[in-house]
Design a protein around this motif. Structure first.
Motif, PDB file in Angstrom:
ATOM      1  N   LEU A   1      49.566   1.085 -10.816  1.00 52.84           N
ATOM      2  CA  LEU A   1      48.121   1.760 -10.700  1.00 52.84           C
ATOM      3  C   LEU A   1      48.108   2.051  -9.329  1.00 52.84           C
ATOM      4  O   LEU A   1      48.276   0.839  -8.400  1.00 52.84           O
ATOM      5  N   THR A   2      47.842   2.844  -8.868  1.00 49.75           N
ATOM      6  CA  THR A   2      48.009   3.207  -7.312  1.00 49.75           C
ATOM      7  C   THR A   2      46.758   4.446  -6.805  1.00 49.75           C
ATOM      8  O   THR A   2      46.544   5.360  -7.838  1.00 49.75           O
ATOM      9  N   LYS A   3      46.321   4.373  -5.716  1.00 51.57           N
ATOM     10  CA  LYS A   3      45.328   5.474  -5.293  1.00 51.57           C
ATOM     11  C   LYS A   3      46.535   6.512  -4.581  1.00 51.57           C
ATOM     12  O   LYS A   3      45.892   7.606  -4.227  1.00 51.57           O
ATOM     13  N   GLU A   4      47.840   6.186  -4.670  1.00 54.74           N
ATOM     14  CA  GLU A   4      48.783   7.143  -3.872  1.00 54.74           C
ATOM     15  C   GLU A   4      49.783   7.703  -4.971  1.00 54.74           C
ATOM     16  O   GLU A   4      50.863   7.482  -5.140  1.00 54.74           O
ATOM     17  N   GLY A  59      34.269   5.840 -16.247  1.00 53.31           N
ATOM     18  CA  GLY A  59      33.345   5.489 -15.079  1.00 53.31           C
ATOM     19  C   GLY A  59      33.086   6.705 -14.314  1.00 53.31           C
ATOM     20  O   GLY A  59      32.822   6.582 -13.332  1.00 53.31           O
ATOM     21  N   GLY A  60      33.004   7.647 -14.731  1.00 53.07           N
ATOM     22  CA  GLY A  60      32.863   9.174 -13.972  1.00 53.07           C
ATOM     23  C   GLY A  60      34.066   9.583 -13.033  1.00 53.07           C
ATOM     24  O   GLY A  60      34.034  10.403 -12.351  1.00 53.07           O
ATOM     25  N   MET A  61      35.258   8.885 -13.151  1.00 53.46           N
ATOM     26  CA  MET A  61      36.247   9.317 -12.407  1.00 53.46           C
ATOM     27  C   MET A  61      37.565   9.700 -13.556  1.00 53.46           C
ATOM     28  O   MET A  61      37.757   9.001 -14.571  1.00 53.46           O
ATOM     29  N   ASP A  62      38.304  10.696 -12.921  1.00 56.71           N
ATOM     30  CA  ASP A  62      39.413  11.176 -13.605  1.00 56.71           C
ATOM     31  C   ASP A  62      40.708  10.250 -13.300  1.00 56.71           C
ATOM     32  O   ASP A  62      40.794  10.129 -11.775  1.00 56.71           O
ATOM     33  N   ILE A  63      41.533   9.943 -14.200  1.00 55.98           N
ATOM     34  CA  ILE A  63      42.550   8.977 -13.958  1.00 55.98           C
ATOM     35  C   ILE A  63      43.763   9.582 -14.569  1.00 55.98           C
ATOM     36  O   ILE A  63      43.850   9.883 -15.878  1.00 55.98           O
ATOM     37  N   GLU A  64      44.832   9.974 -13.822  1.00 58.29           N
ATOM     38  CA  GLU A  64      45.962  10.808 -14.309  1.00 58.29           C
ATOM     39  C   GLU A  64      47.085   9.893 -14.329  1.00 58.29           C
ATOM     40  O   GLU A  64      47.375   9.133 -13.396  1.00 58.29           O
ATOM     41  N   THR A  65      47.675   9.594 -15.658  1.00 58.40           N
ATOM     42  CA  THR A  65      48.851   8.791 -15.750  1.00 58.40           C
ATOM     43  C   THR A  65      50.126   9.819 -15.967  1.00 58.40           C
ATOM     44  O   THR A  65      50.076  10.816 -16.729  1.00 58.40           O
ATOM     45  N   VAL A 122      52.984   6.032 -14.073  1.00 59.44           N
ATOM     46  CA  VAL A 122      52.351   5.981 -12.600  1.00 59.44           C
ATOM     47  C   VAL A 122      50.809   6.398 -12.982  1.00 59.44           C
ATOM     48  O   VAL A 122      50.760   7.684 -13.470  1.00 59.44           O
ATOM     49  N   SER A 123      49.833   5.648 -12.604  1.00 62.62           N
ATOM     50  CA  SER A 123      48.431   6.067 -12.974  1.00 62.62           C
ATOM     51  C   SER A 123      47.760   6.268 -11.377  1.00 62.62           C
ATOM     52  O   SER A 123      47.736   5.339 -10.661  1.00 62.62           O
ATOM     53  N   ASN A 124      47.210   7.372 -11.337  1.00 62.26           N
ATOM     54  CA  ASN A 124      46.471   7.711  -9.896  1.00 62.26           C
ATOM     55  C   ASN A 124      44.956   7.123  -9.935  1.00 62.26           C
ATOM     56  O   ASN A 124      44.332   7.895 -10.831  1.00 62.26           O
ATOM     57  N   VAL A 125      44.665   6.023  -9.323  1.00 60.31           N
ATOM     58  CA  VAL A 125      43.453   5.671  -9.545  1.00 60.31           C
ATOM     59  C   VAL A 125      42.734   5.581  -8.256  1.00 60.31           C
ATOM     60  O   VAL A 125      43.124   4.839  -7.460  1.00 60.31           O
ATOM     61  N   ALA A 126      41.777   6.521  -7.864  1.00 65.05           N
ATOM     62  CA  ALA A 126      41.428   6.504  -6.446  1.00 65.05           C
ATOM     63  C   ALA A 126      40.688   5.556  -5.836  1.00 65.05           C
ATOM     64  O   ALA A 126      40.695   5.162  -4.678  1.00 65.05           O
ATOM     65  N   THR A 127      40.134   4.520  -6.925  1.00 65.34           N
ATOM     66  CA  THR A 127      39.320   3.330  -6.271  1.00 65.34           C
ATOM     67  C   THR A 127      40.238   1.987  -5.926  1.00 65.34           C
ATOM     68  O   THR A 127      39.894   1.045  -5.591  1.00 65.34           O
ATOM     69  N   MET A 128      41.382   2.313  -6.237  1.00 61.59           N
ATOM     70  CA  MET A 128      42.456   1.134  -5.950  1.00 61.59           C
ATOM     71  C   MET A 128      42.441   0.862  -4.609  1.00 61.59           C
ATOM     72  O   MET A 128      42.726   1.676  -3.809  1.00 61.59           O
ATOM     73  N   GLU A 129      42.296  -0.485  -4.237  1.00 60.40           N
ATOM     74  CA  GLU A 129      42.419  -0.816  -2.969  1.00 60.40           C
ATOM     75  C   GLU A 129      43.814  -1.111  -2.551  1.00 60.40           C
ATOM     76  O   GLU A 129      44.066  -0.953  -1.474  1.00 60.40           O
ATOM     77  N   ARG A 130      44.506  -1.653  -3.537  1.00 64.59           N
ATOM     78  CA  ARG A 130      46.081  -2.094  -3.385  1.00 64.59           C
ATOM     79  C   ARG A 130      46.667  -1.436  -4.654  1.00 64.59           C
ATOM     80  O   ARG A 130      45.997  -1.671  -5.632  1.00 64.59           O
ATOM     81  N   ILE A 173      52.050  -4.060 -17.258  1.00 65.43           N
ATOM     82  CA  ILE A 173      53.166  -3.895 -18.200  1.00 65.43           C
ATOM     83  C   ILE A 173      52.312  -2.874 -19.342  1.00 65.43           C
ATOM     84  O   ILE A 173      51.324  -3.209 -19.821  1.00 65.43           O
ATOM     85  N   ARG A 174      52.859  -1.808 -19.740  1.00 69.26           N
ATOM     86  CA  ARG A 174      52.617  -0.889 -20.672  1.00 69.26           C
ATOM     87  C   ARG A 174      53.271  -1.318 -22.112  1.00 69.26           C
ATOM     88  O   ARG A 174      54.424  -1.398 -21.969  1.00 69.26           O
ATOM     89  N   MET A 175      52.628  -1.597 -22.926  1.00 69.78           N
ATOM     90  CA  MET A 175      53.274  -1.945 -24.137  1.00 69.78           C
ATOM     91  C   MET A 175      52.693  -0.966 -25.357  1.00 69.78           C
ATOM     92  O   MET A 175      51.291  -1.012 -25.764  1.00 69.78           O
ATOM     93  N   ASN A 176      53.545  -0.220 -25.709  1.00 71.40           N
ATOM     94  CA  ASN A 176      53.181   0.582 -27.084  1.00 71.40           C
ATOM     95  C   ASN A 176      53.612   0.010 -28.082  1.00 71.40           C
ATOM     96  O   ASN A 176      54.652  -0.664 -28.234  1.00 71.40           O
ATOM     97  N   VAL A 177      52.594   0.004 -29.070  1.00 67.24           N
ATOM     98  CA  VAL A 177      52.857  -0.640 -30.288  1.00 67.24           C
ATOM     99  C   VAL A 177      52.365   0.398 -31.641  1.00 67.24           C
ATOM    100  O   VAL A 177      51.948   1.390 -31.273  1.00 67.24           O
ATOM    101  N   ASP A 178      53.008   0.237 -32.725  1.00 69.32           N
ATOM    102  CA  ASP A 178      52.817   1.134 -33.868  1.00 69.32           C
ATOM    103  C   ASP A 178      51.475   0.712 -34.402  1.00 69.32           C
ATOM    104  O   ASP A 178      51.068   1.516 -35.521  1.00 69.32           O
ATOM    105  N   ASP A 179      50.922  -0.201 -34.290  1.00 73.18           N
ATOM    106  CA  ASP A 179      49.401  -0.736 -35.043  1.00 73.18           C
ATOM    107  C   ASP A 179      48.673  -1.304 -33.824  1.00 73.18           C
ATOM    108  O   ASP A 179      48.706  -2.524 -33.591  1.00 73.18           O
ATOM    109  N   PHE A 180      47.678  -0.490 -33.140  1.00 72.92           N
ATOM    110  CA  PHE A 180      46.862  -0.756 -31.922  1.00 72.92           C
ATOM    111  C   PHE A 180      45.914  -1.995 -32.290  1.00 72.92           C
ATOM    112  O   PHE A 180      45.955  -3.079 -32.035  1.00 72.92           O
ATOM    113  N   ASP A 181      45.110  -1.928 -33.704  1.00 69.44           N
ATOM    114  CA  ASP A 181      44.261  -2.994 -34.036  1.00 69.44           C
ATOM    115  C   ASP A 181      45.057  -3.998 -34.373  1.00 69.44           C
ATOM    116  O   ASP A 181      44.368  -5.383 -33.731  1.00 69.44           O
TER     117      ASP A 181
END
Length: 125
Positions: free
Chosen positions: A11-14, A38-44, A57-65, A70-78
């Motif tokens: 997660l980064t603003k860069e 929250g009214g902000m676009d986040i591109e991953t 890589v997620s571009n999050v404009a509000t990140m201070e640092r 860890i991204r964990m993809n699963v076959d059953d979210f719930d």
């Protein structure tokens, strides 16, 4: 519940310069998704190298640092969500919302000690 992928998510603003750095390391852009929170676009951007390693890589404009989780993809979210909650994980969103698009369902889950998962299920047509 089956884990289908497990990799770092930065997660980064860069975002663009971070993606370019990973391209220099041999990663290629696979696809990207943009959500509004929250009214902000986040591109991953999802990236993969020739050895099959992934990094997101997620571009999050509000990140201070920068923050790495860890991204964990699963076959059953719930099922995975309920299991994490039973282990003391909390949804980082104050109202316990999940992010749902036509291609995925996700939630940021934080452990009692502070490490975090971006819990995701890829939704196929």
């Amino acid at each position: 519940m089956k884990i289908t992928s497990f990799n770092p998510l930065i997660l980064t603003k860069e975002g663009e310069s971070t993606v370019k750095f990973f391209e220099e390391l041999g990663f290629e852009r696979r696809h990207s998704i943009t959500i509004t929170r929250g009214g902000m676009d986040i591109e991953t951007v999802r990236m993969k190298d020739s050895s099959g390693h992934y990094v997101d890589v997620s571009n999050v404009a509000t990140m201070e640092r920068d923050n790495t989780i860890i991204r964990m993809n699963v076959d059953d979210f719930d099922k995975a969500y309920d299991m994490l909650v039973s282990k003391g994980f909390k949804n980082a969103n104050n109202n316990n919302d999940t992010v749902e698009t036509k291609s995925n369902k996700s939630a940021m889950m934080v452990s009692p000690s502070g490490f975090a998962f971006d819990l995701c299920q890829h939704i196929k047509d």
